[in-house]
Enzyme design. Structure first.
Site, PDB file in Angstrom:
ATOM      1  N   LYS A 170       0.814  -1.217   0.000  1.00  0.00           N
ATOM      2  CA  LYS A 170       0.000   0.000   0.000  1.00  0.00           C
ATOM      3  C   LYS A 170       0.857   1.281   0.000  1.00  0.00           C
ATOM      4  CE  LYS A 170      -3.911  -2.180   2.380  1.00  0.00           C
ATOM      5  NZ  LYS A 170      -4.914  -2.012   3.470  1.00  0.00           N
ATOM      6  N   TYR A 199     -12.748  -2.293  -3.155  1.00  0.00           N
ATOM      7  CA  TYR A 199     -13.205  -2.260  -1.756  1.00  0.00           C
ATOM      8  C   TYR A 199     -14.727  -2.159  -1.625  1.00  0.00           C
ATOM      9  CZ  TYR A 199      -8.500  -2.014   0.213  1.00  0.00           C
ATOM     10  OH  TYR A 199      -7.215  -2.306   0.606  1.00  0.00           O
ATOM     11  N   ASN A 231      -1.976   0.344   6.743  1.00  0.00           N
ATOM     12  CA  ASN A 231      -1.416  -0.890   7.312  1.00  0.00           C
ATOM     13  C   ASN A 231      -0.545  -1.684   6.342  1.00  0.00           C
ATOM     14  OD1 ASN A 231      -3.478  -1.859   5.748  1.00  0.00           O
ATOM     15  ND2 ASN A 231      -4.540  -2.958   7.373  1.00  0.00           N
ATOM     16  N   HIS A 239      -2.207  -5.504   1.792  1.00  0.00           N
ATOM     17  CA  HIS A 239      -3.501  -6.182   1.711  1.00  0.00           C
ATOM     18  C   HIS A 239      -3.246  -7.604   1.244  1.00  0.00           C
ATOM     19  CE1 HIS A 239      -7.593  -7.261   0.469  1.00  0.00           C
ATOM     20  NE2 HIS A 239      -7.002  -7.793  -0.587  1.00  0.00           N
ATOM     21  N   GLU A 298      -9.897 -10.957  -7.090  1.00  0.00           N
ATOM     22  CA  GLU A 298      -8.991  -9.806  -6.959  1.00  0.00           C
ATOM     23  C   GLU A 298      -7.842  -9.871  -7.976  1.00  0.00           C
ATOM     24  OE1 GLU A 298      -9.935  -9.147  -2.197  1.00  0.00           O
ATOM     25  OE2 GLU A 298      -7.919  -9.765  -2.794  1.00  0.00           O
TER      26      GLU A 298
HETATM   27  P1  CMP Z   1      -7.442  -4.464   3.880  1.00  0.00           P
HETATM   28  O1  CMP Z   1      -7.011  -5.838   4.199  1.00  0.00           O
HETATM   29  O2  CMP Z   1      -6.870  -3.833   2.683  1.00  0.00           O
HETATM   30  O3  CMP Z   1      -9.043  -4.468   3.737  1.00  0.00           O
HETATM   31  C1  CMP Z   1      -9.869  -3.425   4.163  1.00  0.00           C
HETATM   32  C2  CMP Z   1      -9.106  -2.277   4.710  1.00  0.00           C
HETATM   33  O4  CMP Z   1      -9.852  -1.325   5.398  1.00  0.00           O
HETATM   34  C3  CMP Z   1      -8.119  -2.779   5.745  1.00  0.00           C
HETATM   35  O5  CMP Z   1      -7.121  -3.510   5.130  1.00  0.00           O
HETATM   36  C4  CMP Z   1      -7.710  -1.502   6.425  1.00  0.00           C
HETATM   37  O6  CMP Z   1      -6.666  -0.854   5.768  1.00  0.00           O
HETATM   38  C5  CMP Z   1      -8.975  -0.667   6.291  1.00  0.00           C
HETATM   39  N1  CMP Z   1      -9.607  -0.544   7.583  1.00  0.00           N
HETATM   40  C6  CMP Z   1     -10.136  -1.511   8.338  1.00  0.00           C
HETATM   41  N2  CMP Z   1     -10.639  -0.999   9.485  1.00  0.00           N
HETATM   42  C7  CMP Z   1     -10.424   0.337   9.434  1.00  0.00           C
HETATM   43  C8  CMP Z   1     -10.702   1.415  10.311  1.00  0.00           C
HETATM   44  N3  CMP Z   1     -11.323   1.211  11.476  1.00  0.00           N
HETATM   45  N4  CMP Z   1     -10.335   2.650   9.924  1.00  0.00           N
HETATM   46  C9  CMP Z   1      -9.718   2.859   8.728  1.00  0.00           C
HETATM   47  N5  CMP Z   1      -9.424   1.861   7.864  1.00  0.00           N
HETATM   48  C10 CMP Z   1      -9.760   0.619   8.210  1.00  0.00           C
END
Ligand code: CMP
Length: 139
Positions: free
Chosen positions: A10, A50, A113, A116, A127
């Site tokens: 990311k 998403y 984070n 993914h 995906e």
């Molecule tokens: P990902 O695995 O890419 O799938 C959904 C994404 O939403 C997740 O990783 C996080 O980056 C994001 N996400 C999940 N919970 C939250 C939250 N509480 N606030 C902001 N982003 C979130």
């Protein structure tokens, strides 16, 4: 069983030049990178990717973040690749991620984070098809 899963490095990680370090963790875990490209996601691509989260309060923020800078999309192959990669990534919230995981090592927050990974084999297939043609995957 040999599986393929979909991965995204990311914007928070590409911005900090961490692509190589993330790939080292992936490869050390026994997963093979069988396709990889650096792209800038369009808003349409991110919203579609998403879509399951579109009712969540963080959806707008998540899409804005994913298109803010380039990402690296990947296909990873290996034994139980879907579950294995989720183990290697660590918990969604880096504060809860286990030692040695990508998110524990590099992630900044639950939103930013670093990586993914697909949550099921069915979603992995969906995906992967959103970002790669069959010819781009070289196993
Ligand atoms: P990902 O695995 O890419 O799938 C959904 C994404 O939403 C997740 O990783 C996080 O980056 C994001 N996400 C999940 N919970 C939250 C939250 N509480 N606030 C902001 N982003 C979130």
């Amino acid at each position: 069983m040999t599986e393929r899963t979909f991965s995204i490095i990311k914007p928070d990680a590409t911005r900090r030049n961490l692509t190589g370090k993330v790939n080292a963790v992936i490869e050390d875990a026994g997963l093979r990178i069988v396709a990889q490209k650096r792209i800038r996601m369009s808003r349409d691509q991110a919203e579609k990717f998403y879509e399951v989260h579109k009712e969540r309060p963080f959806f707008g923020e998540l899409v804005d973040f994913m298109i803010s800078e380039p990402v690296v999309v990947q296909v990873l192959e290996g034994e139980n690749a879907v579950a294995r990669y989720r183990e290697v990534m660590g918990a969604t919230n880096p504060a809860q991620a286990a030692d040695g995981t990508i998110r524990k090592l590099y992630a900044e927050s639950v939103g930013e984070n670093s990586v993914h990974g697909s949550d099921s084999l069915d979603n992995a297939e969906i995906e992967i098809a959103q970002f790669f043609t069959d010819a781009e995957i070289v196993g």
